[in-house]
Design an enzyme around this catalytic site. Structure first.
Site, PDB file in Angstrom:
ATOM      1  N   CYS A  71      24.526  53.662  54.405  1.00 25.41           N
ATOM      2  CA  CYS A  71      25.117  54.563  53.408  1.00 25.41           C
ATOM      3  C   CYS A  71      26.435  54.069  52.671  1.00 25.41           C
ATOM      4  O   CYS A  71      26.185  52.796  52.097  1.00 25.41           O
ATOM      5  CB  CYS A  71      25.470  55.975  54.055  1.00 25.41           C
ATOM      6  SG  CYS A  71      25.499  57.234  53.053  1.00 25.41           S
ATOM      7  N   HIS A  92      20.310  57.123  55.393  1.00 33.66           N
ATOM      8  CA  HIS A  92      20.555  57.437  56.770  1.00 33.66           C
ATOM      9  C   HIS A  92      19.404  57.208  57.401  1.00 33.66           C
ATOM     10  O   HIS A  92      18.718  58.070  57.726  1.00 33.66           O
ATOM     11  CB  HIS A  92      21.230  58.653  57.081  1.00 33.66           C
ATOM     12  CG  HIS A  92      22.575  58.640  56.435  1.00 33.66           C
ATOM     13  ND1 HIS A  92      23.741  58.374  57.247  1.00 33.66           N
ATOM     14  CD2 HIS A  92      22.776  59.292  55.318  1.00 33.66           C
ATOM     15  CE1 HIS A  92      24.792  58.772  56.520  1.00 33.66           C
ATOM     16  NE2 HIS A  92      24.502  59.203  55.158  1.00 33.66           N
ATOM     17  N   GLU A 113      19.014  56.634  60.688  1.00 29.77           N
ATOM     18  CA  GLU A 113      19.284  57.461  62.029  1.00 29.77           C
ATOM     19  C   GLU A 113      18.607  58.815  61.653  1.00 29.77           C
ATOM     20  O   GLU A 113      18.311  59.829  62.796  1.00 29.77           O
ATOM     21  CB  GLU A 113      20.385  57.434  62.507  1.00 29.77           C
ATOM     22  CG  GLU A 113      21.637  58.125  61.779  1.00 29.77           C
ATOM     23  CD  GLU A 113      22.233  57.539  60.552  1.00 29.77           C
ATOM     24  OE1 GLU A 113      23.123  58.142  60.093  1.00 29.77           O
ATOM     25  OE2 GLU A 113      21.563  56.602  60.171  1.00 29.77           O
TER      26      GLU A 113
END
Length: 205
Positions: free
Chosen positions: A79, A180, A182
């Site tokens: 990011c 992102h 994750e």
């Protein structure tokens, strides 16, 4: 071991837990020696570009990240962390970045909704170790600024948000993801898994 670089701005816990779910040790750290000894490093980031660079410079971690990148071991920016890899950003004025990849970070311009927030599909622009065995799908974005790499060879994947938008960049063992991973379900974890695999190869090497 993968070092999650802590300079005061980033989703450190969620990134660390995602790496651990892949069976790899993750250490959240601001210690230069620990970072430089790691087989892989992740530079996360949430917030403003200028503030992030100020934090990196005040802690001396800007030089550590550059030194780490020069080792050739895998390094991933996530990011804002991806944007910091570039030469400069126009976010709230002009701010110099780490300049590991030539290019600028600019604000979205248009009458559409800003920030770009939500799930968008990736399109891989070229083959590479990050994409081996990976099928493009949707990942989760939250950003108001996007990167414009100078070198087409550094652009690995794009998404579409009223224009082609840089989603993944890379050169050698240096990578960046605007989204992102994750928080991006199966595809995000698969891409992280490929990165973790590169760190294991670095350890064996």
């Amino acid at each position: 071991m993968i070092a999650i670089i802590d300079y005061g701005m980033g989703n450190l816990h969620s990134v660390s837990k995602a790496v651990e779910r892949l069976g790899c040790e993750a250490v959240v750290t601001s210690d230069p020696a620990t970072i430089l000894a790691a087989e892989g490093a992740i530079l996360p980031g949430v917030g403003a570009f200028g503030d992030a660079m100020a934090n990196l410079r005040e802690t001396g971690l800007d030089a550590v990240v550059k030194q780490y990148a020069a080792t050739g071991k895998p390094l991933l920016g996530i990011c804002l962390g991806m944007q910091l890899l570039f030469t400069e950003s126009e976010e709230h004025g002009t701010h110099r970045g780490l300049n590991l990849l030539p290019g600028r970070v600019v604000r979205f311009q248009g009458s559409y909704k800003i920030p770009h927030m939500g799930w968008n599909e990736l399109a891989f622009k070229q083959a590479g170790p990050l994409f081996e065995g990976v099928e493009p799908s949707h990942v989760y974005f939250v950003h108001s600024y996007h990167a414009l790499p100078e070198n087409p060879s550094d652009l690995l994947a794009v998404t579409d948000y009223h224009q082609p938008v840089t989603a993944i960049v890379g050169r050698g063992s240096l990578f960046g993801m605007q989204f992102h991973p994750e928080k991006s379900g199966a595809l995000g974890m698969r891409l992280l898994e490929r990165f973790v695999g590169m760190t294991r190869l670095a350890r064996k090497g």
